[in-house]
Write an enzyme that holds these catalytic residues in place. Structure first.
Site, mmCIF file in Angstrom:
data_model
loop_
_atom_site.group_PDB
_atom_site.id
_atom_site.type_symbol
_atom_site.label_atom_id
_atom_site.label_comp_id
_atom_site.label_asym_id
_atom_site.label_seq_id
_atom_site.Cartn_x
_atom_site.Cartn_y
_atom_site.Cartn_z
ATOM 1 N N THR A 10 2.858 67.883 23.786
ATOM 2 C CA THR A 10 3.771 67.446 22.796
ATOM 3 C C THR A 10 3.706 68.540 21.607
ATOM 4 O OG1 THR A 10 2.539 65.788 21.929
ATOM 5 C CG2 THR A 10 4.165 65.121 23.656
ATOM 6 N N ASP A 11 4.779 68.650 20.900
ATOM 7 C CA ASP A 11 4.228 69.365 19.618
ATOM 8 C C ASP A 11 4.090 68.489 18.188
ATOM 9 O OD1 ASP A 11 6.833 68.275 18.835
ATOM 10 O OD2 ASP A 11 7.748 70.125 19.043
ATOM 11 N N ALA A 12 3.998 69.241 17.339
ATOM 12 C CA ALA A 12 3.775 68.093 16.193
ATOM 13 C C ALA A 12 4.617 67.095 15.724
ATOM 14 C CB ALA A 12 3.580 69.053 14.766
ATOM 15 N N GLY A 13 5.804 67.205 16.412
ATOM 16 C CA GLY A 13 6.842 66.212 16.122
ATOM 17 C C GLY A 13 6.774 65.094 17.120
ATOM 18 N N VAL A 15 7.168 65.586 20.214
ATOM 19 C CA VAL A 15 8.215 65.735 21.654
ATOM 20 C C VAL A 15 7.684 66.676 22.435
ATOM 21 C CG1 VAL A 15 10.041 64.772 20.441
ATOM 22 C CG2 VAL A 15 9.699 67.262 20.490
#
Length: 133
Positions: A10-13, A15
């Site tokens: 996942t990324d910082a968001g 997702v």
């Protein structure tokens, strides 16, 4: 092929980072070939290499941490020295389509020169393409 989403995906968001889907689809193509009796390693050792030459991907919805995804793969088109697979990434829980892609692979030698698909592979792909009808 199933893929579980881990924190590292996942990324910082929160997702799945978009480029990870490309990796999931690569693994699914390898497993697709294996399911049909083709080993990527054995083909490589015989001088048959399938690099990706084009990807057209549509990202429709995000996957999130701990989702279980299914990557579906089928032959979409077949030419003398290349083929295209249609791939879909769906969330297993609700069968929601997350990503769909068309991935074109060329058949090349170890020197990266185009070569015709070997007859046995071409015949297999033609049969699978016909079954997809």
């Amino acid at each position: 092929m199933e893929v579980r989403i881990y924190y590292e995906d996942t990324d910082a968001g929160g997702v799945v980072y978009h480029s990870n889907y490309i990796s999931y689809m690569e693994r699914a193509r390898t497993e697709f070939l294996r399911t049909h009796g083709l080993s990527v390693r054995e083909m490589h050792d015989m001088g048959i290499i399938f690099p990706v030459v084009h990807i057209d991907a549509n990202f429709r919805a995000p996957a999130r941490l701990d989702d279980l995804l299914v990557v579906r793969t089928q032959i979409a088109t077949l030419k003398n020295s290349s083929f295209t697979v249609a791939q879909q990434v769906v969330r297993k829980e609700d069968d929601k389509l997350l990503v769909e892609a068309k991935v074109t692979l060329a058949c090349v030698s170890p020197e990266m020169k185009a070569r015709r698909l070997p007859n046995e592979i071409r015949e297999l792909f033609a049969r699978l393409l016909e079954e997809n009808g």
